[in-house]
Design a protein around this motif. Structure first.
Motif, PDB file in Angstrom:
ATOM      1  N   PHE A  80      -1.067  -2.222  -2.682  1.00 49.64           N
ATOM      2  CA  PHE A  80      -1.503  -3.612  -2.744  1.00 49.64           C
ATOM      3  C   PHE A  80      -2.897  -3.748  -3.346  1.00 49.64           C
ATOM      4  CE2 PHE A  80       2.103  -4.226   0.048  1.00 49.64           C
ATOM      5  CZ  PHE A  80       2.620  -5.427  -0.441  1.00 49.64           C
ATOM      6  N   ALA A  81      -3.739  -2.760  -3.097  1.00 44.20           N
ATOM      7  CA  ALA A  81      -5.064  -2.775  -3.734  1.00 44.20           C
ATOM      8  C   ALA A  81      -4.919  -2.673  -5.248  1.00 44.20           C
ATOM      9  CB  ALA A  81      -5.918  -1.630  -3.195  1.00 44.20           C
ATOM     10  N   HIS A  87      -3.451  -7.341 -11.309  1.00 43.47           N
ATOM     11  CA  HIS A  87      -2.826  -8.638 -11.588  1.00 43.47           C
ATOM     12  C   HIS A  87      -3.528  -9.812 -10.905  1.00 43.47           C
ATOM     13  CE1 HIS A  87       0.556  -6.712 -13.595  1.00 43.47           C
ATOM     14  NE2 HIS A  87       0.609  -5.854 -12.585  1.00 43.47           N
ATOM     15  N   GLY A  88      -4.281  -9.509  -9.851  1.00 46.00           N
ATOM     16  CA  GLY A  88      -4.990 -10.562  -9.147  1.00 46.00           C
ATOM     17  C   GLY A  88      -4.123 -11.415  -8.250  1.00 46.00           C
ATOM     18  N   ARG A  89      -2.813 -11.101  -8.194  1.00 45.47           N
ATOM     19  CA  ARG A  89      -1.903 -11.934  -7.423  1.00 45.47           C
ATOM     20  C   ARG A  89      -0.585 -11.196  -7.186  1.00 45.47           C
ATOM     21  NH1 ARG A  89      -1.330 -16.984  -9.859  1.00 45.47           N
ATOM     22  NH2 ARG A  89       0.638 -17.343  -8.751  1.00 45.47           N
ATOM     23  N   PHE A 127       4.384  -3.874   7.514  1.00 51.53           N
ATOM     24  CA  PHE A 127       3.084  -3.890   6.840  1.00 51.53           C
ATOM     25  C   PHE A 127       3.186  -4.252   5.367  1.00 51.53           C
ATOM     26  CE2 PHE A 127       1.999  -1.718  10.771  1.00 51.53           C
ATOM     27  CZ  PHE A 127       0.859  -2.432  11.112  1.00 51.53           C
ATOM     28  N   MET A 128       4.350  -4.035   4.750  1.00 53.12           N
ATOM     29  CA  MET A 128       4.560  -4.576   3.410  1.00 53.12           C
ATOM     30  C   MET A 128       4.544  -6.109   3.474  1.00 53.12           C
ATOM     31  SD  MET A 128       4.897  -2.159   1.082  1.00 53.12           S
ATOM     32  CE  MET A 128       5.774  -2.959  -0.268  1.00 53.12           C
ATOM     33  N   CYS A 129       5.231  -6.684   4.459  1.00 51.48           N
ATOM     34  CA  CYS A 129       5.213  -8.138   4.639  1.00 51.48           C
ATOM     35  C   CYS A 129       3.805  -8.649   4.907  1.00 51.48           C
ATOM     36  CB  CYS A 129       6.112  -8.542   5.803  1.00 51.48           C
ATOM     37  SG  CYS A 129       7.886  -8.488   5.466  1.00 51.48           S
ATOM     38  N   LEU A 135      -1.830 -11.442   0.390  1.00 54.94           N
ATOM     39  CA  LEU A 135      -2.167 -11.517  -1.030  1.00 54.94           C
ATOM     40  C   LEU A 135      -1.573 -12.778  -1.653  1.00 54.94           C
ATOM     41  CD1 LEU A 135      -3.451 -10.388  -3.556  1.00 54.94           C
ATOM     42  CD2 LEU A 135      -1.496  -8.819  -3.812  1.00 54.94           C
ATOM     43  N   MET A 136      -0.345 -13.115  -1.293  1.00 57.68           N
ATOM     44  CA  MET A 136       0.280 -14.339  -1.802  1.00 57.68           C
ATOM     45  C   MET A 136      -0.516 -15.576  -1.408  1.00 57.68           C
ATOM     46  SD  MET A 136       4.290 -13.515  -1.023  1.00 57.68           S
ATOM     47  CE  MET A 136       5.143 -12.173  -1.862  1.00 57.68           C
ATOM     48  N   ALA A 137      -0.973 -15.606  -0.177  1.00 59.79           N
ATOM     49  CA  ALA A 137      -1.673 -16.785   0.339  1.00 59.79           C
ATOM     50  C   ALA A 137      -2.975 -17.064  -0.420  1.00 59.79           C
ATOM     51  CB  ALA A 137      -1.964 -16.606   1.823  1.00 59.79           C
TER      52      ALA A 137
END
Length: 257
Positions: A80-81, A87-89, A127-129, A135-137
């Motif tokens: 995720f990092a 991509h920033g998102r 933890f993926m969720c 990140l989505m938020a």
């Protein structure tokens, strides 16, 4: 007459699909790319994803490889990092990677198989969720699909611990959907029935077991992996903008029997 809106258009979206080197995950990745998403094709080993990425590019889509073993917390955090840095998102997450190392009577499940199944199918998905939703938020929300199983509703014979973890994935989906709705993150689950993949080979390649399974499937056949992709496309698309917390059965009628 005005041009109808394409409710399945994923142009500009960044999607992460785990367990995408083959089977159901591969077909989900290719389908999301075909509808415009940039797809991050993920599995434990990067080399296993490269052919899927190349196939997407050859078809005119956009994709990249990202190695991540969701049974390892450090790899989840690193993934995720890396996505945020590059991509920033993240707009779409499909948790498809799973494990089922033991096929046999539930009382003979050893602690190693138990722990591996829990680490990937429950802790990994959780933890993926969690990382995905946060990140989505940051960028207006997104959509998560957890690939569970009909075994999470009716435990599969000789698949005790796997079935237990898939039941947990369904409950997890409901919990994340409820708490992440204010973050504009939708969370749904896909419940595949018996599907002709390497992962399910213990079922579909054993004539006696397969015969028993099909006796409970009104459509009287197993699914092909690509038959799961359309359901996921719906769940992550604008067409499902008011759909969250659902568990969508794609099982040939198995759960009706």
């Amino acid at each position: 007459m005005s041009t109808p809106v394409n409710l399945f258009d994923l142009s500009g979206k960044v999607a992460l699909v785990t367990g995408a080197s083959r089977g159901i995950g591969e077909h989900i990745a290719k389908t999301l790319a075909a509808y415009g998403a940039h797809v991050i094709v993920s599995s434990r080993k990067a080399e296993a994803c490269d052919s899927v990425v190349q196939a997407i590019k050859d078809a005119g889509g956009s994709a990249e490889t990202l190695a991540c073993h969701i049974g390892e917390m450090a790899q989840i955090e690193a993934a995720f990092a890396a996505i945020e840095a590059k991509h920033g998102r993240l707009d779409i997450l499909v948790n498809n990677a799973a494990t089922n190392p033991y096929f046999g009577h539930i009382t003979e499940t050893d602690v190693t198989a138990f722990q591996k199944t829990v680490d990937v199918n429950i802790r990994g998905y959780f933890f993926m969720c969690s990382h995905g939703a946060k990140l989505m938020a940051k960028h207006g929300g997104g959509a998560i699909v957890n690939v569970a199983s009909v075994n999470g509703v009716i435990p599969g014979a000789m698949q005790g611990i796997y079935s237990i973890t898939k039941a947990a994935v369904i409950s997890m989906t409901h919990a994340f959907a409820k708490e992440c709705a204010p973050m504009k993150v939708r969370v749904n689950a896909l419940l595949p029935g018996a599907t002709d993949t390497k992962f399910a080979s213990a079922l579909v390649q054993n004539p006696a077991v397969l015969k028993h399974v099909l006796e409970h499937v009104p459509m009287n056949r197993v699914a092909q992996p690509d038959e799961m992709a359309g359901a996921v496309l719906y769940l992550v698309s604008p067409a499902a903008s008011y759909t969250t917390g659902t568990a969508l059965n794609v099982d040939g009628g198995y759960l009706l029997a």
